[in-house]
Structure formats: structure tokens, C-alpha cells
Design an enzyme around this catalytic site. Structure first.
Site, PDB file in Angstrom:
ATOM      1  N   HIS A   1      14.982  20.407 -30.950  1.00 24.66           N
ATOM      2  CA  HIS A   1      14.604  21.368 -29.678  1.00 24.66           C
ATOM      3  C   HIS A   1      15.454  20.930 -28.767  1.00 24.66           C
ATOM      4  O   HIS A   1      15.067  20.885 -27.529  1.00 24.66           O
ATOM      5  CB  HIS A   1      13.313  21.510 -29.552  1.00 24.66           C
ATOM      6  CG  HIS A   1      12.902  22.508 -28.649  1.00 24.66           C
ATOM      7  ND1 HIS A   1      13.449  22.627 -27.372  1.00 24.66           N
ATOM      8  CD2 HIS A   1      11.850  23.484 -28.854  1.00 24.66           C
ATOM      9  CE1 HIS A   1      12.890  23.886 -26.548  1.00 24.66           C
ATOM     10  NE2 HIS A   1      11.933  24.285 -27.451  1.00 24.66           N
TER      11      HIS A   1
ATOM     12  N   GLU B   1      18.899  25.328 -30.624  1.00 20.55           N
ATOM     13  CA  GLU B   1      18.087  24.390 -31.467  1.00 20.55           C
ATOM     14  C   GLU B   1      18.438  24.625 -32.847  1.00 20.55           C
ATOM     15  O   GLU B   1      18.563  25.619 -33.282  1.00 20.55           O
ATOM     16  CB  GLU B   1      16.247  24.876 -31.271  1.00 20.55           C
ATOM     17  CG  GLU B   1      16.083  24.678 -29.791  1.00 20.55           C
ATOM     18  CD  GLU B   1      14.796  25.332 -29.306  1.00 20.55           C
ATOM     19  OE1 GLU B   1      13.866  25.550 -30.260  1.00 20.55           O
ATOM     20  OE2 GLU B   1      14.876  26.019 -28.078  1.00 20.55           O
TER      21      GLU B   1
HETATM   22  O1  TA6 Z   1      12.310  27.032 -28.612  1.00 18.84           O
HETATM   23  C1  TA6 Z   1      11.828  28.040 -27.595  1.00 18.84           C
HETATM   24  C2  TA6 Z   1      10.371  27.733 -27.585  1.00 18.84           C
HETATM   25  O2  TA6 Z   1       9.441  27.889 -28.595  1.00 18.84           O
HETATM   26  C3  TA6 Z   1      10.016  28.756 -26.070  1.00 18.84           C
HETATM   27  O3  TA6 Z   1       8.907  29.773 -26.764  1.00 18.84           O
HETATM   28  C4  TA6 Z   1       9.159  27.816 -25.377  1.00 18.84           C
HETATM   29  O4  TA6 Z   1       7.857  27.796 -25.691  1.00 18.84           O
HETATM   30  C5  TA6 Z   1       9.820  26.538 -25.672  1.00 18.84           C
HETATM   31  O5  TA6 Z   1      10.165  26.605 -27.043  1.00 18.84           O
HETATM   32  C6  TA6 Z   1       9.198  25.339 -25.028  1.00 18.84           C
HETATM   33  O6  TA6 Z   1       8.010  25.013 -25.774  1.00 18.84           O
HETATM   34  P1  TA6 Z   1       7.088  23.793 -25.199  1.00 18.84           P
HETATM   35  O7  TA6 Z   1       5.849  23.797 -26.189  1.00 18.84           O
HETATM   36  O8  TA6 Z   1       7.952  22.620 -25.346  1.00 18.84           O
HETATM   37  O9  TA6 Z   1       6.779  24.136 -23.652  1.00 18.84           O
END
Ligand code: TA6
Length: 301
Positions: free
Chosen positions: A170, A272
């Protein structure tokens, strides 16, 4: 789970290019430094916190409000999302799985003849809080610092039942002004828009002019973050991943996240490498004894 002290880690794995130290929040961290640049990561979450090619502006982004403490995710760098991407399918735990909030162990440190350094961390079900009741598994996260930053997550099914999971690397990228960048390489790709809750098709480059939270399906190509203000292009290649996620929280969501500064959406974009749930091509089921790898290769053009 690593129980070695920083001194023990340094004695066992340290080298001219790899140094262990007490990182933010006193989390055990390591620094890879060579002619190609510098990387810092924690054993907590096997989390790459920073990547700076020699002579360049940092490529990865980190929130000034990130937590650095046990059982909490780090906001920035490269969170390792596993065994679920997004909300917990069982609705019991936080988003993006338990790998990013568990303490990994150092498995190996190596150097190639051309001067690239690789550090590999490992996590198994024995290292994870029992509350997650994990199936038998082994994860290996390898970070290689060379002309590219290569991050590879290997998933092994060490059990006797099929292992179903989703996941992602991510990655948060550092940009001068998110409203000025273009994210290329996803034109004509179908995507799930998690903000509008619709399915759509990308037209041209992705621009950041609102909250963007898109899962681009069946994508295997290279993505380029074109940053006209920094005057550079971040080139993001991948393998072992069928979805590419692009995320910027924009104004309101930034204000709702305590570990994300209200104005920090201006300087980041997530691109990601994922195997996201919700599309058959993405769902991963590993048979007993099998292994799968997801990899992201990051360079400055
Ligand atoms: O990758 C995008 C995502 O799934 C968004 O929906 C947002 O929630 C982000 O990840 C961050 O997630 P986190 O749990 O690290 O706050």
C-alpha cells in the site's frame, strides 16, 4: 516475532550497509544505505518508512501525525496489507489485516556483486496475536535497494487447508502538489470507485481533484506518477498483482483521520500493488505448500 535486541541484531545482521537502530516510537528499525540511496524500515509491520535515492527528494511519503507504536499501523511508507485488503471480511478487526501491526523477525541480509543490498523479514502465525486466530502461514518481505527499490512479499501456505487471502503493498508516494500530478498507465482500465460506489472505466491519466479511491482491475502494467513541480516521474512496476489501487483522501477524509494532517493530502498519492477482494481474478487461494509473490519495483525515471 523478533525478540533480539538492537545490539544483537546489529551483531548478527549488521554490515557496512545495514544498521539497526531505535526508530520513531522506539520501534526497532534498520537502515540500508549504499551508493544507490537510503531506505529505513521497522520490524513492526515489516514497514518501509522511507526511500530516498541518492541525491533525490524522498520518494515515499510519511504523515507527520503517524503513530509509531505496537498494534497500530504506520501512516505512510509501504504498509504490508495481509491477509485482507480493505475491511476485515469477518468484521472483527481493523482494515488491511494483521501483518502491518505485527512484529516481524529478520531472516537474512545480503549484498549482490553489483552493490544492491537486500534485507528479508519473516512472519508466521506463531508471531501473530492469537485473537486473529490465523491459519498456518509464512510471509517473507524482501526489500532490495539498488537502482530501483524492490519490495517483494512472498506468501507461503504452510498449513494443510487452502489459504484464502487478499492483500496489497500500500505504497504512499511523495509529490510536490497532488493537484498538479498525473497518474499515467491506467487509461481504459475498469475500476471500482469506492467513493461513488460505481464501476467505471478510466479515461486518460488519473488526476487528483477530489477524494480518489479506485481499485483498477486486471491491471499489470507500469504506472507513472508524473510530478511537474518536483520535475520528476516515479515509475511503479509490479508483478503478482491483478489490481492497482490509487488513493488520495482529499479534504474531508484527511480531516477525519487522526494520523493524517488536514493539509497532507496535498503532498501524497497512494499507488498500490494489490490483490483486492471483490473480483474473482483477484481473490487468492493458496493450496497447501504453495507460494505466491506480489512485488513492486519503484524507480525515478
Ligand atoms: O487503499 C485505499 C484504502 O483502502 C482507502 O479506502 C483508505 O481506507 C486507505 O486504504 C487507508 O486505509 P487505513 O486502514 O490505512 O486507514
Amino acid at each position: 516475532m523478533s525478540t533480539l535486541s538492537i545490539g544483537d541484531l546489529q551483531a548478527r545482521f549488521g554490515s557496512e550497509n545495514v544498521e539497526f537502530f531505535a526508530g520513531p516510537g522506539q520501534l526497532t528499525a534498520l537502515r540500508i544505505k549504499n551508493d544507490f540511496g537510503t531506505v529505513e524500515m521497522t520490524l513492526h509491520g515489516a514497514h518501509v518508512m522511507s526511500y530516498c535515492p541518492a541525491g533525490a527528494v524522498p520518494v515515499l511519503w510519511m504523515s507527520s501525525k503517524s503513530m509509531f507504536q505496537a498494534n497500530e499501523p504506520i501512516r505512510g511508507g509501504i504498509p504490508v496489507c495481509w491477509p485482507w485488503f480493505g475491511p476485515d471480511p469477518a468484521g472483527k478487526f481493523g482494515g488491511h489485516g494483521f501483518a502491518r501491526v505485527s512484529v516481524w523477525s529478520v531472516s537474512s541480509v545480503s549484498k549482490s556483486p553489483d552493490g544492491q543490498n537486500t534485507v528479508t523479514l519473516v512472519l508466521t502465525e506463531k508471531d501473530v496475536d492469537a485473537k486473529f486466530d490465523p491459519q498456518p502461514f509464512k510471509l517473507e518481505l524482501s526489500v532490495t535497494l539498488g537502482s530501483a527499490l524492490t519490495v517483494a512479499l512472498k506468501v507461503y501456505n504452510s498449513g494443510t487447508d487452502n489459504l484464502a487471502y487478499s492483500g496489497a503493498l500500500h505504497s504512499y508516494f511523495n509529490v510536490a502538489d497532488s493537484a498538479a500530478i498525473q497518474v499515467e498507465g491506467l487509461a481504459d482500465c475498469e475500476y471500482s470507485d469506492k467513493v461513488l460506489n460505481v464501476e467505471s472505466v478510466q479515461s486518460g491519466a488519473v488526476v487528483i481533484d477530489r477524494e480518489i479511491d479506485r481499485v483498477y482491475r486486471r491491471t499489470s502494467g507500469i504506472v507513472r506518477v508524473v510530478d511537474p513541480v518536483f520535475g520528476r516521474v516515479i515509475r511503479i512496476a509490479k508483478s503478482g498483482s491483478t489490481s492497482t489501487v490509487v488513493w488520495n483522501p482529499w479534504i474531508e477524509k484527511s480531516q477525519r483521520m487522526p494520523d493524517f494532517g488536514d493539509e497532507e493530502y496535498h503532498t501524497m498519492v497512494c499507488v498500490e500493488a494489490a490483490n483486492a477482494p471483490g473480483a474473482a481474478a483477484d481473490d487468492r487461494v493458496l493450496s497447501p505448500g504453495a507460494m505466491a509473490e506480489i512485488r513492486q519495483m519503484i524507480t525515478l525515471e
